[in-house]
Design an enzyme around this catalytic site. Structure first.
Site, PDB file in Angstrom:
ATOM      1  N   ALA A  14       0.801  -1.231   0.000  1.00 49.78           N
ATOM      2  CA  ALA A  14       0.000   0.000   0.000  1.00 49.78           C
ATOM      3  C   ALA A  14       0.830   1.276   0.000  1.00 49.78           C
ATOM      4  O   ALA A  14       0.299   2.364   0.188  1.00 49.78           O
ATOM      5  CB  ALA A  14      -0.961  -0.003   1.188  1.00 49.78           C
ATOM      6  N   ASP A  63       7.522  -8.038   4.816  1.00 50.48           N
ATOM      7  CA  ASP A  63       7.579  -8.825   3.586  1.00 50.48           C
ATOM      8  C   ASP A  63       6.504  -9.899   3.696  1.00 50.48           C
ATOM      9  O   ASP A  63       6.602 -10.801   4.543  1.00 50.48           O
ATOM     10  CB  ASP A  63       8.968  -9.458   3.448  1.00 50.48           C
ATOM     11  CG  ASP A  63       9.091 -10.355   2.229  1.00 50.48           C
ATOM     12  OD1 ASP A  63       8.070 -10.679   1.608  1.00 50.48           O
ATOM     13  OD2 ASP A  63      10.236 -10.747   1.921  1.00 50.48           O
ATOM     14  N   VAL A  64       5.470  -9.815   2.854  1.00 52.96           N
ATOM     15  CA  VAL A  64       4.323 -10.725   3.010  1.00 52.96           C
ATOM     16  C   VAL A  64       4.683 -12.187   2.745  1.00 52.96           C
ATOM     17  O   VAL A  64       3.917 -13.084   3.103  1.00 52.96           O
ATOM     18  CB  VAL A  64       3.127 -10.322   2.109  1.00 52.96           C
ATOM     19  CG1 VAL A  64       2.575  -8.963   2.499  1.00 52.96           C
ATOM     20  CG2 VAL A  64       3.493 -10.364   0.625  1.00 52.96           C
ATOM     21  N   TYR A 154       3.662 -15.091 -13.431  1.00 52.47           N
ATOM     22  CA  TYR A 154       2.639 -14.145 -12.958  1.00 52.47           C
ATOM     23  C   TYR A 154       1.223 -14.643 -13.279  1.00 52.47           C
ATOM     24  O   TYR A 154       0.325 -14.570 -12.432  1.00 52.47           O
ATOM     25  CB  TYR A 154       2.909 -12.795 -13.619  1.00 52.47           C
ATOM     26  CG  TYR A 154       2.052 -11.641 -13.176  1.00 52.47           C
ATOM     27  CD1 TYR A 154       2.291 -10.989 -11.967  1.00 52.47           C
ATOM     28  CD2 TYR A 154       1.025 -11.157 -13.990  1.00 52.47           C
ATOM     29  CE1 TYR A 154       1.523  -9.893 -11.584  1.00 52.47           C
ATOM     30  CE2 TYR A 154       0.258 -10.066 -13.626  1.00 52.47           C
ATOM     31  CZ  TYR A 154       0.513  -9.439 -12.415  1.00 52.47           C
ATOM     32  OH  TYR A 154      -0.247  -8.350 -12.045  1.00 52.47           O
ATOM     33  N   ALA A 157       0.355 -17.424 -10.931  1.00 54.64           N
ATOM     34  CA  ALA A 157       0.077 -16.902  -9.581  1.00 54.64           C
ATOM     35  C   ALA A 157      -1.293 -16.220  -9.528  1.00 54.64           C
ATOM     36  O   ALA A 157      -2.060 -16.410  -8.572  1.00 54.64           O
ATOM     37  CB  ALA A 157       1.169 -15.922  -9.154  1.00 54.64           C
ATOM     38  N   LYS A 158      -1.606 -15.442 -10.560  1.00 53.61           N
ATOM     39  CA  LYS A 158      -2.874 -14.701 -10.544  1.00 53.61           C
ATOM     40  C   LYS A 158      -4.072 -15.631 -10.738  1.00 53.61           C
ATOM     41  O   LYS A 158      -5.158 -15.373 -10.203  1.00 53.61           O
ATOM     42  CB  LYS A 158      -2.850 -13.593 -11.605  1.00 53.61           C
ATOM     43  CG  LYS A 158      -1.871 -12.445 -11.283  1.00 53.61           C
ATOM     44  CD  LYS A 158      -2.073 -11.889  -9.887  1.00 53.61           C
ATOM     45  CE  LYS A 158      -1.490 -10.511  -9.678  1.00 53.61           C
ATOM     46  NZ  LYS A 158      -1.604 -10.056  -8.275  1.00 53.61           N
TER      47      LYS A 158
HETATM   48  P1  NAP Z   1       3.221  -1.444  -7.791  1.00 47.40           P
HETATM   49  O1  NAP Z   1       2.991  -0.014  -8.137  1.00 47.40           O
HETATM   50  O2  NAP Z   1       4.459  -2.115  -8.258  1.00 47.40           O
HETATM   51  O3  NAP Z   1       3.081  -1.606  -6.215  1.00 47.40           O
HETATM   52  C1  NAP Z   1       3.247  -2.870  -5.601  1.00 47.40           C
HETATM   53  C2  NAP Z   1       3.623  -2.651  -4.164  1.00 47.40           C
HETATM   54  O4  NAP Z   1       3.801  -3.966  -3.551  1.00 47.40           O
HETATM   55  C3  NAP Z   1       4.951  -1.907  -4.011  1.00 47.40           C
HETATM   56  O5  NAP Z   1       4.836  -0.876  -3.061  1.00 47.40           O
HETATM   57  C4  NAP Z   1       5.909  -3.004  -3.555  1.00 47.40           C
HETATM   58  O6  NAP Z   1       6.961  -2.565  -2.713  1.00 47.40           O
HETATM   59  C5  NAP Z   1       4.965  -3.894  -2.755  1.00 47.40           C
HETATM   60  N1  NAP Z   1       5.558  -5.203  -2.528  1.00 47.40           N
HETATM   61  C6  NAP Z   1       6.271  -5.958  -3.390  1.00 47.40           C
HETATM   62  N2  NAP Z   1       6.692  -7.090  -2.804  1.00 47.40           N
HETATM   63  C7  NAP Z   1       6.235  -7.050  -1.529  1.00 47.40           C
HETATM   64  C8  NAP Z   1       6.356  -7.942  -0.425  1.00 47.40           C
HETATM   65  N3  NAP Z   1       7.032  -9.092  -0.520  1.00 47.40           N
HETATM   66  N4  NAP Z   1       5.772  -7.590   0.751  1.00 47.40           N
HETATM   67  C9  NAP Z   1       5.091  -6.417   0.855  1.00 47.40           C
HETATM   68  N5  NAP Z   1       4.952  -5.542  -0.162  1.00 47.40           N
HETATM   69  C10 NAP Z   1       5.505  -5.853  -1.346  1.00 47.40           C
HETATM   70  O7  NAP Z   1       2.011  -2.367  -8.349  1.00 47.40           O
HETATM   71  P2  NAP Z   1       0.506  -2.024  -8.748  1.00 47.40           P
HETATM   72  O8  NAP Z   1       0.470  -1.803 -10.210  1.00 47.40           O
HETATM   73  O9  NAP Z   1      -0.073  -1.020  -7.824  1.00 47.40           O
HETATM   74  O10 NAP Z   1      -0.154  -3.461  -8.503  1.00 47.40           O
HETATM   75  C11 NAP Z   1      -0.808  -3.822  -7.293  1.00 47.40           C
HETATM   76  C12 NAP Z   1      -1.398  -5.204  -7.455  1.00 47.40           C
HETATM   77  O11 NAP Z   1      -2.294  -5.227  -8.565  1.00 47.40           O
HETATM   78  C13 NAP Z   1      -0.367  -6.285  -7.735  1.00 47.40           C
HETATM   79  O12 NAP Z   1      -0.737  -7.485  -7.103  1.00 47.40           O
HETATM   80  C14 NAP Z   1      -0.430  -6.442  -9.228  1.00 47.40           C
HETATM   81  O13 NAP Z   1       0.018  -7.706  -9.642  1.00 47.40           O
HETATM   82  C15 NAP Z   1      -1.900  -6.237  -9.473  1.00 47.40           C
HETATM   83  N6  NAP Z   1      -2.226  -5.823 -10.832  1.00 47.40           N
HETATM   84  C16 NAP Z   1      -1.719  -4.675 -11.371  1.00 47.40           C
HETATM   85  C17 NAP Z   1      -2.059  -4.322 -12.667  1.00 47.40           C
HETATM   86  C18 NAP Z   1      -1.525  -3.070 -13.338  1.00 47.40           C
HETATM   87  O14 NAP Z   1      -1.783  -2.892 -14.546  1.00 47.40           O
HETATM   88  N7  NAP Z   1      -0.820  -2.178 -12.652  1.00 47.40           N
HETATM   89  C19 NAP Z   1      -2.905  -5.139 -13.427  1.00 47.40           C
HETATM   90  C20 NAP Z   1      -3.400  -6.306 -12.832  1.00 47.40           C
HETATM   91  C21 NAP Z   1      -3.055  -6.633 -11.540  1.00 47.40           C
HETATM   92  P3  NAP Z   1       8.384  -2.110  -3.346  1.00 47.40           P
HETATM   93  O15 NAP Z   1       8.106  -0.859  -4.066  1.00 47.40           O
HETATM   94  O16 NAP Z   1       9.275  -1.923  -2.156  1.00 47.40           O
HETATM   95  O17 NAP Z   1       8.799  -3.236  -4.236  1.00 47.40           O
END
Ligand code: NAP
Length: 253
Positions: A14, A63-64, A154, A157-158
């Protein structure tokens, strides 16, 4: 609802992107919010946005994919905010590569953050939900669950998160807990910006190309996803469970 009765939500990943927008949205809807991410300091902006609007929020570094860290984080949240009964498993990473170039580490990292992370967080929160007779779990899946070139890890996982969601819905329903998944299409965040950089495209051009393929002719915003997540978490939404909602600007093939 007074602050002592206020239900507590945990949003993983978040610090930014979809997770940050979701944390802010859940706070607007009256939840106290644990803003959880790898780096506690990185959660500061999200926490400040919530508290500046009069909400309650706590930054939590975790770290989740690490069972010990998840246990410690949830214990801290329960003590400092209250028992977590709304959980949004949003933390995510990409390690895209075609299968023949994908390393075991690329595979394991993605599985560990998305699947093991959602499992550990859900297992840790369920006892609070069962005690409360109320719980809401929302897992972030993706349109990539339907299959996407370069994303064997990915997409697996999804898709796995969709199976986890349906199983949690079946196991926990009798305790007042619902579990649903939100599966976004293209959302403009650091994650998609990194993908553009990886394929050598300007992010604006990358978004324009994506938008041209989407029925509503734009890419998604984190707030579009936050609204869908919020829908599943409401107190009065206890009969929609085990569902996958695609948030992609149109139907997917
Ligand atoms: P993002 O901007 O990359 O943000 C992801 C966040 O998760 C980052 O703050 C990251 O921290 C944190 N994170 C990574 N590994 C972690 C861990 N082991 N423990 C705790 N936190 C962790 O991604 P987003 O685009 O907002 O995506 C959020 C979710 O939606 C993800 O699950 C993604 O797969 C899904 N999603 C995104 C999209 C898209 O188009 N953006 C589409 C479909 C699904 P760090 O910055 O420190 O790495």
């Amino acid at each position: 609802m007074s602050s002592t009765e206020q239900r507590v939500a945990v949003v993983t990943g978040a610090a930014r992107g979809i997770g940050a927008a979701t944390a802010v949205r859940l706070a607007e809807e009256g939840r106290a919010v644990a803003v959880l991410d790898l780096d506690e300091g990185a959660c500061k902006d999200t926490v400040e946005t919530i508290t500046a609007a009069g909400g309650r929020a706590l930054a939590v570094g975790c770290d989740v994919s690490d069972a010990g860290q998840v246990e410690a984080a949830l214990a801290r949240i329960a003590t400092e905010l209250g028992p977590p009964v709304v959980l949004v498993n949003n933390a995510g990473v990409l390690r895209d590569n075609l299968l023949f170039k994908m390393s075991e580490s690329d595979w394991d990292t993605v599985m560990n953050v998305h699947l093991r992370g959602a499992f550990l967080m859900s297992r840790g929160c369920q006892k609070h939900m069962v005690d409360a007779g109320f719980g809401r779990i929302v897992n972030l899946s993706s349109s990539s669950a339907l299959g996407n070139r370069g994303q064997a890890n990915y997409s697996a996982a999804k898709a796995g998160l969709q199976g986890l969601t349906k199983t949690l819905a079946k196991e926990l329903g009798k305790f007042g807990v619902t579990a649903n998944a939100v599966a976004p299409g293209f959302i403009a965040t650091d994650m998609t910006a990194a993908t553009a950089a990886r394929v050598g495209m300007d992010f604006e051009d990358f978004q324009a190309a994506a938008a041209s393929q989407i029925p509503v002719q734009r890419v998604g915003r984190p707030e579009d996803v936050a609204g869908a997540v919020a829908y599943f978490t409401r107190d009065d939404n206890g009969f929609v469970s085990g569902q996958v909602l695609y948030v992609a600007g149109g139907p997917l093939d």
